[in-house]
Design a protein around this motif. Structure first.
Motif, mmCIF file in Angstrom:
data_model
loop_
_atom_site.group_PDB
_atom_site.id
_atom_site.type_symbol
_atom_site.label_atom_id
_atom_site.label_comp_id
_atom_site.label_asym_id
_atom_site.label_seq_id
_atom_site.Cartn_x
_atom_site.Cartn_y
_atom_site.Cartn_z
ATOM 1 N N TRP A 168 89.055 30.557 75.100
ATOM 2 C CA TRP A 168 89.476 29.209 74.714
ATOM 3 C C TRP A 168 89.924 29.168 73.253
ATOM 4 O O TRP A 168 90.951 28.558 72.942
ATOM 5 C CB TRP A 168 88.333 28.221 74.929
ATOM 6 C CG TRP A 168 88.778 26.804 74.682
ATOM 7 C CD1 TRP A 168 89.318 25.935 75.582
ATOM 8 C CD2 TRP A 168 88.738 26.100 73.432
ATOM 9 N NE1 TRP A 168 89.623 24.742 74.975
ATOM 10 C CE2 TRP A 168 89.285 24.815 73.657
ATOM 11 C CE3 TRP A 168 88.309 26.426 72.144
ATOM 12 C CZ2 TRP A 168 89.385 23.860 72.647
ATOM 13 C CZ3 TRP A 168 88.416 25.490 71.137
ATOM 14 C CH2 TRP A 168 88.944 24.221 71.393
ATOM 15 N N PHE A 169 89.171 29.808 72.380
ATOM 16 C CA PHE A 169 89.560 29.817 70.968
ATOM 17 C C PHE A 169 90.883 30.552 70.786
ATOM 18 O O PHE A 169 91.710 30.147 69.966
ATOM 19 C CB PHE A 169 88.464 30.446 70.108
ATOM 20 C CG PHE A 169 87.401 29.467 69.710
ATOM 21 C CD1 PHE A 169 87.532 28.705 68.560
ATOM 22 C CD2 PHE A 169 86.269 29.297 70.490
ATOM 23 C CE1 PHE A 169 86.560 27.790 68.202
ATOM 24 C CE2 PHE A 169 85.289 28.390 70.136
ATOM 25 C CZ PHE A 169 85.428 27.631 68.988
ATOM 26 N N ILE B 250 81.941 23.534 62.528
ATOM 27 C CA ILE B 250 82.551 23.198 63.824
ATOM 28 C C ILE B 250 84.008 22.800 63.629
ATOM 29 O O ILE B 250 84.892 23.210 64.388
ATOM 30 C CB ILE B 250 81.753 22.073 64.498
ATOM 31 C CG1 ILE B 250 80.345 22.578 64.856
ATOM 32 C CG2 ILE B 250 82.475 21.566 65.740
ATOM 33 C CD1 ILE B 250 79.430 21.507 65.394
ATOM 34 N N SER B 251 84.276 22.016 62.595
ATOM 35 C CA SER B 251 85.658 21.632 62.292
ATOM 36 C C SER B 251 86.496 22.851 61.941
ATOM 37 O O SER B 251 87.668 22.953 62.333
ATOM 38 C CB SER B 251 85.673 20.629 61.132
ATOM 39 O OG SER B 251 86.988 20.372 60.702
ATOM 40 N N THR C 173 85.952 17.865 57.015
ATOM 41 C CA THR C 173 86.982 18.384 57.910
ATOM 42 C C THR C 173 87.639 19.589 57.277
ATOM 43 O O THR C 173 88.098 19.523 56.134
ATOM 44 C CB THR C 173 88.044 17.307 58.192
ATOM 45 O OG1 THR C 173 87.407 16.154 58.734
ATOM 46 C CG2 THR C 173 89.085 17.818 59.186
ATOM 47 N N GLU D 151 87.414 24.552 65.098
ATOM 48 C CA GLU D 151 88.366 23.787 65.899
ATOM 49 C C GLU D 151 89.766 23.769 65.298
ATOM 50 O O GLU D 151 90.758 23.811 66.023
ATOM 51 C CB GLU D 151 87.872 22.335 66.032
ATOM 52 C CG GLU D 151 86.647 22.172 66.907
ATOM 53 C CD GLU D 151 86.187 20.738 66.959
ATOM 54 O OE1 GLU D 151 86.584 19.946 66.073
ATOM 55 O OE2 GLU D 151 85.433 20.384 67.880
ATOM 56 N N ASN D 152 89.867 23.720 63.973
ATOM 57 C CA ASN D 152 91.151 23.450 63.332
ATOM 58 C C ASN D 152 91.775 24.629 62.605
ATOM 59 O O ASN D 152 92.976 24.592 62.317
ATOM 60 C CB ASN D 152 90.997 22.299 62.317
ATOM 61 C CG ASN D 152 90.479 21.039 62.956
ATOM 62 O OD1 ASN D 152 90.897 20.669 64.042
ATOM 63 N ND2 ASN D 152 89.545 20.369 62.285
ATOM 64 N N ASP E 76 93.599 28.186 72.127
ATOM 65 C CA ASP E 76 93.772 27.037 71.234
ATOM 66 C C ASP E 76 94.548 27.424 69.982
ATOM 67 O O ASP E 76 95.460 26.711 69.553
ATOM 68 C CB ASP E 76 92.405 26.477 70.852
ATOM 69 C CG ASP E 76 92.510 25.249 69.983
ATOM 70 O OD1 ASP E 76 92.987 24.206 70.474
ATOM 71 O OD2 ASP E 76 92.145 25.331 68.795
#
Length: 800
Positions: free
Chosen positions: A231-232, A64-65, A628, A68-69, A235
């Motif tokens: 969205w991805f 998930i990290s 992370t 997101e990152n 982002d």
């Protein structure tokens, strides 16, 4: 009359065609399956496949990290692969879903073509083109999401064409259901969905079917379905500004990039000039034929053109290759099938004509590309070939032992080889290395894709100069193995008030002087560093120092005060660096322990010993917590230890403080010069030491520095008031001063201000090759509170 299901049902097409099309379709499906399943587990996974396998093997919070990152795609395919890993990790097993998805897409394409092209011959030709298409074969033979995307695309295509013909909301919903895995797997999913809605809306305006209200509801569903991919994409592009999806580079570069990718879609990898022209010509012919018949399937042309056009209009000229547009393949072959039906003479419009042509195409493919696709040393992605990881792992297992120290050019190469080595029973796995004190020498192996090995050595000539007759070189395909015997000296002498030991991550240092080493390897950049080789498991290096009898005026004395500098990086929270010490066989005492993100800093800590001792031990523990994500590559590189610098602190602290917790600015890190001289640079306009006292008490400020510029002046201030001034110093002039300063309760600040520094102006630039604003070099700079001797002081933060 009741409509039959599009995928599995049969219905009266009324085409008047004769011949056993069912048998021909079965033969083409068998041919397509053979091309996709043959030797499926034989070739080593290439770099992009390895990224999927390695990242999917990590924890769910880490994935998930990562999404997101770091990633630009939604994480669905990582989770899908993680579920596969629960049952096995062989290449065949992990690639099996792609082969199944690719083969199923052939079946679905045949049914879609039967229903919507108005000709079974056209449908069969489309099936033959896709079954033997090199790009579709490739995406069906690798651990990546594109075979799944292809299956979703052709399913959605069938439902969309039904929606355009009949206008039923159920077909629109099925179109969205089919696209959902695509939208959850790739950021281009929103482009596919958006194109489908535009085509349906245009059809409603031009033909009246489907209805406008229906297409508006379809548009709402499209927006919801496309939301994850959109969205991805937003982002990554807007918040993180990922270079991989940068845009705005001009329409010309974007057009060139898109046309290159489309050419690959039409004739991927075939070493024939203009091989794409044949398929493109058939597509044009098919579009005209469908247009002439006023078939709803003419929308296929818009579905093929609109996504590339959108990329050009967005000036997208960054990361785009044929595989990223592989969702266009079903559209392309359906149009080409319609074109083949229109151009073929009547006598040739027979099912086994298509079978024969497909066998010829398959034979050409195997002859031209068979080795690349099916051989254990085959390479399809020649532009991103980092090595045959499986073969390297087998070589290491056969030739090296766990007590040999194996290090790699980069972390991606390390993790990829370790992936395969771990499956071979773990013997020779680079993650399981142990070094003990009992061997007089150790075999060090440096594995690289290039002539150089990071920054450790830049060429084979430099390697041989470094190791002489103790070194050897072996070549294995595009991988070079450098081997060298390094003599061990794990017991280091500890004596003299000027004692300094710098323990770095260089192989010639750590492999020679470590008492023991476990589950750590070398990262060969920027002076080298150690990193942990197993996620969520600590690796450690231990050093031993034996007290040597002092001579002269220090005879009989043992060192009792020490300072230790740890130079390390923790790129994210959840990682660990811990440095401990002990004397003789006593319990370990923690000296430095860091778990948060810590980049660009070092730690300076002190400890003392008043009782007699024989040995001083240091132990450094590193762990990558893998919580992370900071890059697509290994999380192991988030924890690195570059050096430990241990020195005697007999006459009081030479830098920092043994009694106060200081916050410093304008000072460089601790550097070791020839002759074991330690120094720190004063930087820029000035340096400062900030502290806090519970009550007023006198402070002792000691400094010894050398001016590196003529005409330098240094002003010393305590809480804004001048306490010393050294004016118009000569170049090389040394200043040695000890001042007693009244310390006030609360926060306090000592400043040293400089009038000249490197790069201030042309006259002050004495080291043009050094970008730092260095001013004076300190050999001593300490601030003590004598009445607080023995106070517990936390490790001091220093810049790297």
């Amino acid at each position: 009359m009741q409509q039959q299901p599009i995928i599995l049902g049969r219905y009266d097409k009324g085409t008047g065609e004769t011949g056993d099309y069912g048998l021909a379709a079965f033969l083409l499906l068998a041919l397509g399956a053979a091309l996709r399943f043959y030797q499926l587990g034989v070739p080593s996974m290439w770099t992009d496949e390895m990224l999927v396998a390695l990242n999917a093997s990590k924890s769910v919070p880490y994935i998930i990290s990562l999404a997101e990152n770091v990633e630009v795609h939604p994480p669905f395919f990582y989770f899908f692969t993680k579920a596969m890993l629960a049952a096995g990790a062989s290449d065949f097993w992990l690639r099996l879903p792609s082969a199944v998805f690719g083969t199923l897409s052939l079946l679905v394409l045949w049914r879609v073509g039967e229903r919507h092209l108005g000709s079974r011959f056209a449908a069969l030709a489309a099936l033959g083109f896709l079954a033997t298409h090199p790009l579709h074969i490739w995406i069906s033979r690798q651990l990546r999401p594109y075979a799944l995307i292809s299956l979703c695309a052709v399913l959605a295509l069938g439902f969309l064409l039904r929606y355009l013909e009949e206008g039923k909301g159920s077909s629109a919903r099925r179109t969205l259901y089919a696209c959902l895995p695509l939208a959850l797997s790739h950021y281009l999913g929103f482009l596919v969905l958006g194109t489908q809605w535009l085509v349906s809306f245009a059809a409603s305006l031009v033909r009246g079917v489907p209805g406008v209200a229906s297409t508006l509801w379809f548009g709402l569903g499209t927006a919801l379905c496309a939301a994850p991919a959109a969205w991805f994409f937003w982002d990554a592009k807007v918040r993180r500004q990922e270079a991989v999806i940068a845009a705005g580079k001009g329409y010309g570069p974007a057009l060139d990039k898109v046309l290159d990718a489309l050419q690959g879609v039409l004739a991927f990898g075939m070493d024939l000039p203009f091989a794409w022209v044949a398929l493109a010509a058939l597509m044009v012919a098919g579009t005209l034929a469908l247009l002439f018949r006023r078939s709803a399937a003419v929308a296929l042309a818009a579905l093929f053109v609109l996504p590339p056009l959108a990329l050009v209009l967005a000036q997208y000229a960054s990361h785009l290759y044929a595989v990223h547009l592989s969702f266009l393949l079903p559209v392309a072959v359906l149009l080409a099938g319609a074109g083949a039906e229109g151009l073929a003479p009547g006598a040739w419009r027979r099912p086994f004509t298509v079978v024969l042509l497909s066998l010829c195409l398959a034979g050409a493919f195997v002859g031209l590309k068979g080795k690349a696709f099916y051989d254990s040393k085959g390479v399809v992605a020649t532009w991103w070939h980092m090595g045959f990881y499986k073969d390297i792992a087998s070589t290491l297992r056969a030739n090296f032992k766990p007590t040999d120290m194996i290090s790699f050019h980069d972390l991606g190469l390390f993790e990829s080889v370790n992936w395969y080595a771990s499956q071979l029973d773990g013997a020779g796995a680079p993650a399981s290395q142990t070094l003990g004190p009992d061997k007089p020498s150790v075999m060090a192996v440096f594995v690289t894709n290039y002539g150089e090995f990071g920054h450790f050595f830049q060429s084979e000539a430099q390697f041989r100069e470094m190791f002489g007759d103790a070194g050897a070189v072996a070549q294995r395909d595009n991988i070079r193995l450098y081997q060298a015997a390094i003599a061990r000296q794990p017991d280091m002498a500890l004596s003299g008030p000027g004692f300094v030991a710098e323990l770095t991550g260089k192989p010639t240092d750590v492999y020679a002087r470590a008492w023991t080493l476990r589950d750590l390897s070398v990262w060969p950049y920027f002076g080298c560093a150690l990193f942990p080789t197993k996620p969520r498991q600590p690796g450690e290096v231990v050093y031993r120092f034996t007290r040597a009898e002092a001579e002269g005026e220090n005879a009989g004395e043992a060192l009792s005060r020490f300072a230790l500098l740890a130079d390390f990086e923790l790129d994210a929270s959840g990682n660990l660096l811990k440095v401990e010490y002990r004397f003789d066989d006593e319990p370990w005492s923690a000296l430095i322990e860091e778990t948060g993100a810590s980049k660009g800093t070092c730690r300076l800590a002190r400890f003392t010993r008043n009782a007699p001792y024989t040995h001083l031990w240091l132990r450094a523990t590193l762990m990558a917590g893998e919580k992370t994500a900071t890059s697509e590559m290994s999380a192991l590189g988030q924890a690195k230890l570059s050096r430990l610098l241990l020195c005697a602190d007999q006459d009081g602290a030479r830098f920092g403080s043994s009694t106060l917790a200081l916050a410093e600015s304008g000072l460089g890190t601790l550097e070791r010069l020839p002759g074991d001289v330690l120094m720190r640079w004063g930087l820029g306009q000035g340096s400062s030491l900030e502290y806090r006292l519970d009550e007023a008490r006198p402070l002792a400020l000691s400094y010894r520095f050398t001016s590196r510029l003529p005409g330098q002046s240094v002003e010393v201030l305590a809480d804004g008031e001048r306490v010393a001034l050294h004016e118009n110093l000569e170049q090389g002039q040394e200043v040695d001063q000890r001042l007693e300063i009244p310390g006030k309760a609360g926060a306090g600040r000592i400043e040293l201000r400089y009038t000249r520094w490197n790069h201030k102006d042309a006259g002050s630039t004495f080291a043009p090759g050094d970008p730092r604003q260095i001013a004076v070099s300190f050999m001593d700079l300490t601030l003590e509170a004598p009445g607080l001797a023995g106070a517990a002081v936390p490790p001091q933060v220093l810049p790297k």
